[in-house]
Design an enzyme around this catalytic site. Structure first.
Site, mmCIF file in Angstrom:
data_model
loop_
_atom_site.group_PDB
_atom_site.id
_atom_site.type_symbol
_atom_site.label_atom_id
_atom_site.label_comp_id
_atom_site.label_asym_id
_atom_site.label_seq_id
_atom_site.Cartn_x
_atom_site.Cartn_y
_atom_site.Cartn_z
ATOM 1 N N ASP A 1 19.312 -58.304 -6.908
ATOM 2 C CA ASP A 1 20.274 -59.277 -7.379
ATOM 3 C C ASP A 1 20.670 -60.171 -6.082
ATOM 4 O O ASP A 1 21.191 -59.795 -5.168
ATOM 5 C CB ASP A 1 21.630 -58.683 -7.860
ATOM 6 C CG ASP A 1 22.712 -59.607 -8.288
ATOM 7 O OD1 ASP A 1 22.462 -60.562 -7.883
ATOM 8 O OD2 ASP A 1 23.702 -59.172 -8.706
ATOM 9 N N LYS B 1 8.875 -35.271 -23.416
ATOM 10 C CA LYS B 1 8.729 -33.867 -22.509
ATOM 11 C C LYS B 1 8.765 -32.842 -23.401
ATOM 12 O O LYS B 1 8.429 -32.064 -23.135
ATOM 13 C CB LYS B 1 9.846 -34.131 -21.604
ATOM 14 C CG LYS B 1 9.398 -35.405 -20.279
ATOM 15 C CD LYS B 1 10.316 -35.378 -19.181
ATOM 16 C CE LYS B 1 11.869 -35.633 -19.568
ATOM 17 N NZ LYS B 1 12.844 -35.664 -18.395
ATOM 18 N N HIS C 1 -1.775 -56.156 0.234
ATOM 19 C CA HIS C 1 -1.599 -54.767 0.262
ATOM 20 C C HIS C 1 -1.822 -54.380 1.492
ATOM 21 O O HIS C 1 -1.463 -53.045 1.894
ATOM 22 C CB HIS C 1 -2.504 -54.068 -0.994
ATOM 23 C CG HIS C 1 -1.763 -53.120 -1.775
ATOM 24 N ND1 HIS C 1 -1.167 -52.010 -0.685
ATOM 25 C CD2 HIS C 1 -1.771 -52.571 -2.900
ATOM 26 C CE1 HIS C 1 -0.868 -51.214 -1.670
ATOM 27 N NE2 HIS C 1 -1.153 -51.314 -2.959
#
Length: 453
Positions: free
Chosen positions: A393, A255, A169
């Protein structure tokens, strides 16, 4: 921490892939305060499951050569990922991401005897089995330099394969790492023109609010001793990893309910606020702490484009870490009540609005704030639906599943776009089996009530 692979997984070969010779300059990217905050955080791992009804020999002969050459070309642009984290020469505190000619990324090819359909499901699965599909970043070199990335392809002959990445990270955040993956996938599949724009490396405009870098660095002595032991402590032997989904319709109803019941008429609930609120409430109910217990939420915010007005905006292509910390808290009893999701949404929404207005507010205190709540098992968030991981992909079709084994800190959730429909959100969790069962039960029961309306 190094672990042995399970007996059902066999490593076939390990390669080392770097940019084409002479194609990338030797360079050093100085750490900003965003980067140094993650120095001892460990790698972020993603495992992409793909259908691939072919033999291992077919993959190695017909697919792997293209995959390797596309990787080398992608590392020509993202060359820091082939490099190492090190102390800058002559410094005792300034870290940098350094790339030199010849630096490479380890790329493991393995074969697996397990059930691909089971491992690629959303139901709770044994954590260690999914974790074995993610690569391990090599140990630091003798002079203390730390490699930052590793890759692994695991073949399930005639069924499928996984392609997994581990990125430390401190090298970059999820925005940068998923841009790398998308670029690699576009090259491998022959759609290079659709690849994201090249990374942007200039760090001269990144500020250092209240000398945050030096404060973060000085706090790392304790981190170096404690982080690894805390990770072990937070992974029980019966840990499972599972995924639940909020559909676009679920989010719309959530919501609408939150907005209609909120006392603040100007409050408008977003998809991400609804997601955080619903997951937070479900986890609090699953753990069932006493009503007076303070429970915590910690989630990231992208600072690209928000370093205003004193600093010029960083572009979306900025490579490195550029995420801020958002923190919220509530009483467990308030979240477990009938209007718990409304309460959670209001608190999370307020934190987001404050972040938007002043993203670097108290930035020098972010690690300190997280350390203060870490042992209390906050709901922490990793990932983003905006990364569009299901669009990665390589020419084998869209992934059937994407997992993040690095959400090993119990209570951390991963969030991603839904594979099955536009506007939905997937939520991943690692937890003890009993806690996972309770989380899924509360999550599902709430949606059952919501879907009646």
């Amino acid at each position: 921490m190094t672990t042995s692979p399970p007996s059902e997984l066999r490593i076939l070969e390990t390669y080392r892939i770097g940019p084409p010779p002479g194609s990338a300059p030797e360079s050093s990217l100085p750490f900003t305060f965003f980067d140094i905050a993650w120095l001892y955080s460990g790698p972020v791992q993603r495992v992409f499951f793909y259908r691939f009804p072919h033999s291992a020999s077919h993959f190695m002969e017909s697919v792997f050569p293209t995959l390797k050459s596309a990787l080398a070309l992608t590392l020509r642009d993202f060359y820091p990922l082939a490099g190492k984290v090190r102390l800058a020469p002559g410094s005792q505190s300034q870290y940098e991401l350094h790339y030199a000619e010849g630096d490479c990324v380890p790329f493991v090819v393995a074969e697996h005897d397990g059930d691909f359909d089971d491992l690629s499901g959303c139901h709770p699965r044994e954590y260690t089995r999914v974790r074995s599909l993610a690569p391990q970043i090599p140990e630091p070199t003798d002079d203390g330099q730390r490699p930052v990335m590793a890759l692994q392809v695991t073949l399930f002959p005639d069924k499928g394969l996984t392609l997994a990445v581990a990125v430390h990270h401190s090298a970059c955040d999820g925005s940068s790492s998923t841009r790398f993956l998308s670029s690699w996938a576009c090259r491998a599949s022959g759609f290079e023109k659709e690849a994201p724009a090249p990374p942007y490396f200039d760090r001269s405009s990144v500020p250092d609010p209240n000398e945050a870098y030096s404060k973060f660095f000085s706090g790392h002595a304790a981190d170096a001793r404690n982080v690894e032991s805390m990770r072990v402590q937070f992974v029980p032997p019966d840990a499972v990893i599972g995924t639940v989904t909020l559909t676009a319709d679920d989010l719309g109803k959530l919501k609408a309910t939150i907005s209609s019941e909120a006392k603040n008429a100007s409050f408008r609930c977003s998809n991400i606020v609804a997601t955080y609120a619903y997951a937070w409430v479900s986890l609090v109910k699953a753990r069932a702490p006493s009503a007076e217990t303070t429970v915590h939420l910690a989630f990231p915010g992208n600072c690209r484009g928000r370093l205003q007005p004193a600093q010029p905006a960083l572009p979306a292509e900025y490579f490195g870490n550029c995420i801020g910390g958002n923190f919220a808290e509530a009483k467990a009893g308030d979240l477990a009540g009938e209007d718990g999701v409304v309460v959670a949404a209001r608190i999370a929404g307020e934190a987001i609005e404050q972040f938007k207005a002043e993203p670097l507010r108290d930035a020098d205190k972010w690690p300190e704030k997280y350390r203060a709540i870490a042992m209390q098992r906050p709901l922490a968030v990793s990932g983003s639906p905006g990364f569009k991981v299901y669009n990665v992909d390589f020419g084998w079709g869209r992934p059937v599943k994407v997992d993040m084994p690095s959400i090993v800190w119990i209570g951390t959730i991963s969030v991603a776009d839904s594979r099955d429909e536009s506007g939905g959100v997937e939520i991943g969790l690692v937890a003890p089996k009993a806690e996972m069962d309770q989380f899924v039960a509360h999550f599902s029961y709430g949606l059952k009530l919501l879907r009646k309306f």
